[in-house]
Design an enzyme around this catalytic site. Structure first.
Site, short mmCIF file in Angstrom:
data_model
loop_
_atom_site.label_atom_id
_atom_site.label_comp_id
_atom_site.label_asym_id
_atom_site.label_seq_id
_atom_site.Cartn_x
_atom_site.Cartn_y
_atom_site.Cartn_z
N HIS A 147 0.83 -1.20 0.00
CA HIS A 147 0.00 0.00 0.00
C HIS A 147 0.87 1.26 0.00
O HIS A 147 0.68 2.16 -0.83
CB HIS A 147 -0.91 -0.01 1.23
CG HIS A 147 -1.82 1.17 1.32
ND1 HIS A 147 -3.12 1.13 0.87
CD2 HIS A 147 -1.62 2.43 1.79
CE1 HIS A 147 -3.68 2.30 1.07
NE2 HIS A 147 -2.79 3.12 1.63
N GLU A 148 1.82 1.33 0.91
CA GLU A 148 2.67 2.52 0.99
C GLU A 148 3.54 2.66 -0.27
O GLU A 148 3.83 3.77 -0.71
CB GLU A 148 3.54 2.48 2.24
CG GLU A 148 2.75 2.45 3.55
CD GLU A 148 1.81 3.63 3.72
OE1 GLU A 148 2.05 4.69 3.10
OE2 GLU A 148 0.82 3.50 4.46
N HIS A 163 1.82 4.61 -2.96
CA HIS A 163 2.02 6.06 -2.86
C HIS A 163 3.39 6.46 -3.40
O HIS A 163 3.53 7.45 -4.12
CB HIS A 163 1.91 6.51 -1.40
CG HIS A 163 0.52 6.46 -0.85
ND1 HIS A 163 -0.55 7.05 -1.47
CD2 HIS A 163 0.02 5.89 0.29
CE1 HIS A 163 -1.64 6.85 -0.75
NE2 HIS A 163 -1.32 6.15 0.31
N HIS A 192 3.59 6.41 -7.14
CA HIS A 192 2.83 7.55 -7.65
C HIS A 192 3.72 8.80 -7.65
O HIS A 192 3.73 9.57 -8.62
CB HIS A 192 1.59 7.77 -6.79
CG HIS A 192 0.55 8.64 -7.41
ND1 HIS A 192 -0.61 9.01 -6.76
CD2 HIS A 192 0.47 9.23 -8.64
CE1 HIS A 192 -1.34 9.78 -7.54
NE2 HIS A 192 -0.70 9.94 -8.68
#
Length: 889
Positions: free
Chosen positions: A670-671, A674, A677
């Site tokens: 999940h991290e 980010h 991105h």
């Protein structure tokens, strides 16, 4: 009988309730001008897992998991595997599985004098942090004055038009200048083990944030920005990205009340300050810490006067509790006399959370539920004053509600659209939630068939008369039993196959397959990182096979950014996981630094020379390196992010690597969503770079990564037994995912309830003199009942709303995680479900979504990625359609 100290009680309360607190930094820019400080885009682990389980009373502790697809016999296919790449992946695995235990053993740690924190030459000592902040402020004042003076420039002259055309870029430079120090200081004050550094970073942070608050009300900056957007000759020259940046600044100005008359603007500032104080007190209460405002003093006086938080439990209600658990509970009692135990609801929530799971007597659980949801009158009053202050703030700006004011720059646009989405989502998930609830009702039926009639009561809500009615205090115990059932408890552990190093190397392989991007361990210079113990912080270069900086990577690839991995738990380090953006992408070769000194003046009107601020060419005191790019013209500063976790650090080689639980692997994926991105969203403007996008869009890339991690093809890239090297058997993964998602429908339904509650609390209701947060919660809970459960999470006398910490940090935007879960499911099924390693699908997502950061309308991105023109307008029909898609469980 043993009575714990007040401090111990508070510590226990803090641990028990820590996941209620909004620990996550905001996922996108702060809602004020120039305050898009890139605090971690993702929120610590709370924002992933706790958004599904914000209350300890949530229906399940199951983890998000997606459909499992049996891999083909050929296994996953990597795009152009390169042996050198695998050598780098092996080095990554070794680096994280067996981090060096001494500096001499670390071949990736150079020696010599300090290069400064993040290789900033001036940051070699904590004393220099405030000096850097002061230099930054002096440099910022020149830019502010230059932008302000552009407002009076003669638009009929070439020079006047030139200055007006520079306004958006100069505002973005100003934002980058200030945020570059503030973002770094935010990390250092939280992560640096040396108190001197942490205090210095905090001083710099507060110093520049104070100046930023001044800029939020700078009418000159607002006027010139508004003016250039109305001058056709200027507005037509702005690129789409520049226009998006200008609109962001304009909205943030207006959300700060800058367009209001002086008296109303003063009231706006007063309310904003009051909301901040109320919010801090609200979160401190949830964390078990003492707030210091008037409401806290009222609560303390009330508790001393009437002992309203004291809870009594007859010991005979606890006779069937496990003896070990009962011993711990009795030892924690404040009094234990005459067959009655007394506890403090405010200071001992862990007692009641334990009893909710393990007390077979329903009477004990009912008391425990009410106590676990205890809220003093003062706590309720504080929350309601917070909501009313927000409502008044919105009224000042001309909005009908706080939600209307807050949603203008979000995908949802307005509260009615959120309601359309949540209504459709409720309808979609209600049958699934009912199905999951019946699983728990069957367990209760089996446990209570021989109990007295009152334990198997029926009601008009109970459409299945063969099963007992389900109460809010039943959830935790029967959820616990559900996961301890034979079919689920025999799931084989996955941890032996999931070392940190293997997962990190697998992420590199995944990004290489999808995007042509991979990781490579990099040398750390002396003084470059905040925790300099051997192996404490690893530096990872992010390389792209077709893009990035020329000639910097030592290979045919280009450098596109840097990730610092601070993964190991240490004393004083915050818990959970977070993604910090320390530096954003931005094009720099068009900066007119000389013009700042020509047209700008110091705050006192003095002419400033470059040498007064540190020498010739002093554009940014941080002196960030810049690079030419292979895929486009110009020079850019590259993104720098920090990935922070609190995994157990491996010991020596004989002890083996750190093995992760499945939820920790999900956290890492999940991290990393980010982080990637940030790496791909290398825009020309700082203000829309990477994760600087709408709050209700920013979680899409990270939630999509959770789909990847539950795909067997992807797991094959990362899951290897730490000692044998064997691949993770498919049946182990399949059974684990089936177990972990077995109550997902019920979890999602409860999250929908909280999202709808958030909307109600920030609607026009809050402005009513008769507004009651408790009544609003109770009414919604009944409205969303399921067959056999007239109440989902409320009972008379409880105040669960005072434990809903996200009401402060995500006021009126709590729906965002649900929205992005729906969109991520749709993107996964459209692009990746058939082949999660498909390069074409990866390029579509990279080039039509990730690369834009916040520089393109998210609805246009969604329409292009999914080939769904029906959602391009982002109106109420689009939100309703997305709600009907639902979340794949």
């Amino acid at each position: 009988m043993a009575s714990t100290s007040k401090n111990a009680q508070r510590a226990a309360a803090s641990v028990a309730h820590s996941y209620h607190v909004c620990l996550a930094r905001r996922m996108s820019r702060l809602p004020t001008l120039l305050s898009n400080i890139s605090a971690p885009a993702a929120s610590k682990a709370l924002d992933r897992y706790e958004s599904k389980r914000i209350h300890s009373r949530s229906f399940s502790s199951s983890l998000a998991a997606q459909r499992v697809q049996r891999p083909t016999s050929a296994g996953p296919i990597l795009t152009n595997p390169i042996s050198d790449h695998e050598k780098d992946n092996d080095e990554l695995r070794s680096l994280f599985d067996a981090p060096p235990t001494s500096s001499s053993a670390n071949h990736l740690r150079s020696s010599g004098p300090s290069t400064g924190l993040f290789e900033i030459p001036s940051l070699t000592s904590p004393q220099n942090f405030l000096v850097l902040a002061q230099q930054t402020l002096a440099r910022a004042q020149l830019l502010v004055d230059r932008i302000d003076r552009a407002g009076s420039a003669d638009a009929s002259t070439a020079q006047g038009i030139k200055e007006l055309k520079e306004v958006v870029r100069n505002l973005d430079r100003l934002s980058d200048l200030l945020c570059g120090v503030i973002d770094m200081a935010e990390l250092v004050r939280n992560a640096h083990p040396d108190p001197e550094w942490a205090e210095a970073a905090n001083a710099a942070y507060e110093y520049l944030c104070g100046y930023m608050n001044v800029l939020n009300t700078h009418t000159g900056l607002y006027s010139v920005l508004k003016n250039i957007l109305s001058i056709k000759e200027v507005a037509e020259t702005l690129s789409k990205e520049a226009t998006a940046v200008a609109q962001v600044f304009l909205r943030d100005f207006e959300k700060s009340g800058i367009h209001l008359p002086p008296a109303e603007r003063e009231r706006f500032v007063q309310l904003s300050d009051e909301i901040l104080v109320l919010g801090r007190g609200f979160l401190q209460d949830i964390a078990g810490n003492d707030a210091s405002d008037d409401f806290a003093r009222i609560a303390s006086a009330q508790a001393d006067a009437d002992k309203s938080d004291m809870v009594g439990l007859p010991t005979h209600w606890l006779e069937d509790v496990n003896p070990t658990i009962l011993k711990a509970v009795r030892a924690s009692a404040i009094t234990d006399t005459d067959g009655l135990l007394t506890f403090s609801a405010a200071d001992q929530p862990w007692v009641f959370q334990t009893l909710l799971k393990y007390a077979p007597d329903e009477r004990a659980r009912k008391v425990a539920f009410r106590a676990a949801n205890y809220g003093s009158q003062a706590q309720v009053q504080r929350l309601e004053r917070l909501l009313k202050a927000r409502a008044e703030l919105a009224t000042l700006t001309g909005a009908s509600s706080y939600a209307e004011m807050a949603l203008g720059d979000k995908m949802a646009k307005e509260p009615q659209n959120v309601e359309e989405f949540l209504r459709a989502l409720t309808k979609h998930h209600r049958p699934r939630a009912s199905h999951d609830l019946d699983k728990l009702r069957r367990l209760k039926h089996n446990a209570t068939v021989s109990e007295p009639a009152q334990n198997t009561r029926q009601s008009t809500f109970n459409t299945n008369s063969t099963l007992p009615e389900f109460a809010p205090w039943d959830r935790d115990m029967y959820t616990e039993q559900h996961f301890r059932s034979a079919s689920l408890s025999n799931v084989q552990p996955l941890s032996p196959y999931l070392s940190v190093g293997s997962v990190f190397a697998g992420l590199s392989r995944l990004f290489s397959a999808l995007y042509g991007i991979r990781f490579r361990a990099s040398m750390v210079a002396p003084g470059e990182v905040w925790s300099e113990g051997a192996g404490d912080v690893m530096k990872v270069e992010v390389l792209d096979e077709s893009e990035g900086a020329r000639g910097t990577s030592g290979s045919a690839e280009g450098l596109i950014g840097t990730i610092y991995a601070d993964l190991w738990s240490r004393e004083g380090k915050p818990g959970g996981a977070a993604h910090y953006t320390v530096r954003c992408s931005r094009r720099v070769d068009k900066d007119d630094e000389a013009g700042d000194f020509t047209y700008g003046r110091a705050e006192d009107g003095r002419v400033v020379r470059p040498q007064d601020l540190g020498g010739e060419g002093c554009g940014n005191p941080l002196q960030a390196p810049t690079f030419e790019q292979r895929e486009r013209p110009g020079r850019y500063q590259l993104p720098v992010v920090v990935l922070m976790c609190d995994f157990a650090r491996p010991g020596n080689a004989n002890q083996g690597p750190c093995l992760l639980g499945w939820h920790e692997v999900e956290t890492l994926f999940h991290e990393m969503g980010h982080a990637i991105h940030s790496m791909i969203g290398r825009t020309s403007y700082h203000n829309v770079s990477g994760t600087r996008c709408a709050t209700d869009f920013v979680e899409l890339p990270s939630i999509l990564m959770e789909h990847f991690v539950s795909s067997p093809q992807v797991v094959h890239l990362l899951a290897r037994h730490h000692s044998t090297g064997a691949s993770l058997p498919f049946e182990h993964l399949s059974s684990h995912l089936a177990a972990s998602k077995s109550l997902e429908g019920l979890d999602t339904y409860h999250q929908i309830l909280l999202a709808r509650l958030d909307q109600l609390y920030h609607s026009q209701l809050a402005a009513s003199p008769s507004f009651s947060s408790t009544t609003t919660y109770s009414d919604l809970d009944r409205q969303m009942h399921l067959p056999g459960a007239p109440n989902l999470s409320y009972t008379e006398g409880a105040h669960p709303q005072v434990r809903f910490g996200h009401l402060f940090g995500y006021g009126s935007t709590y729906y965002s995680y649900l929205l992005d879960r729906v969109i991520a499911s749709k993107v996964w099924n459209h692009l990746f479900a058939n082949n999660p390693l498909d390069r074409y699908a990866g390029q579509v997502f990279k080039n039509q979504c990730l690369k834009y950061g916040g520089g393109k309308d998210p609805w246009h991105i969604l329409a292009d990625v999914l080939n769904e023109d029906s959602v391009r307008q982002g109106d109420s029909r689009a939100m309703q359609q997305v709600g009907k898609w639902g979340i794949e469980c």
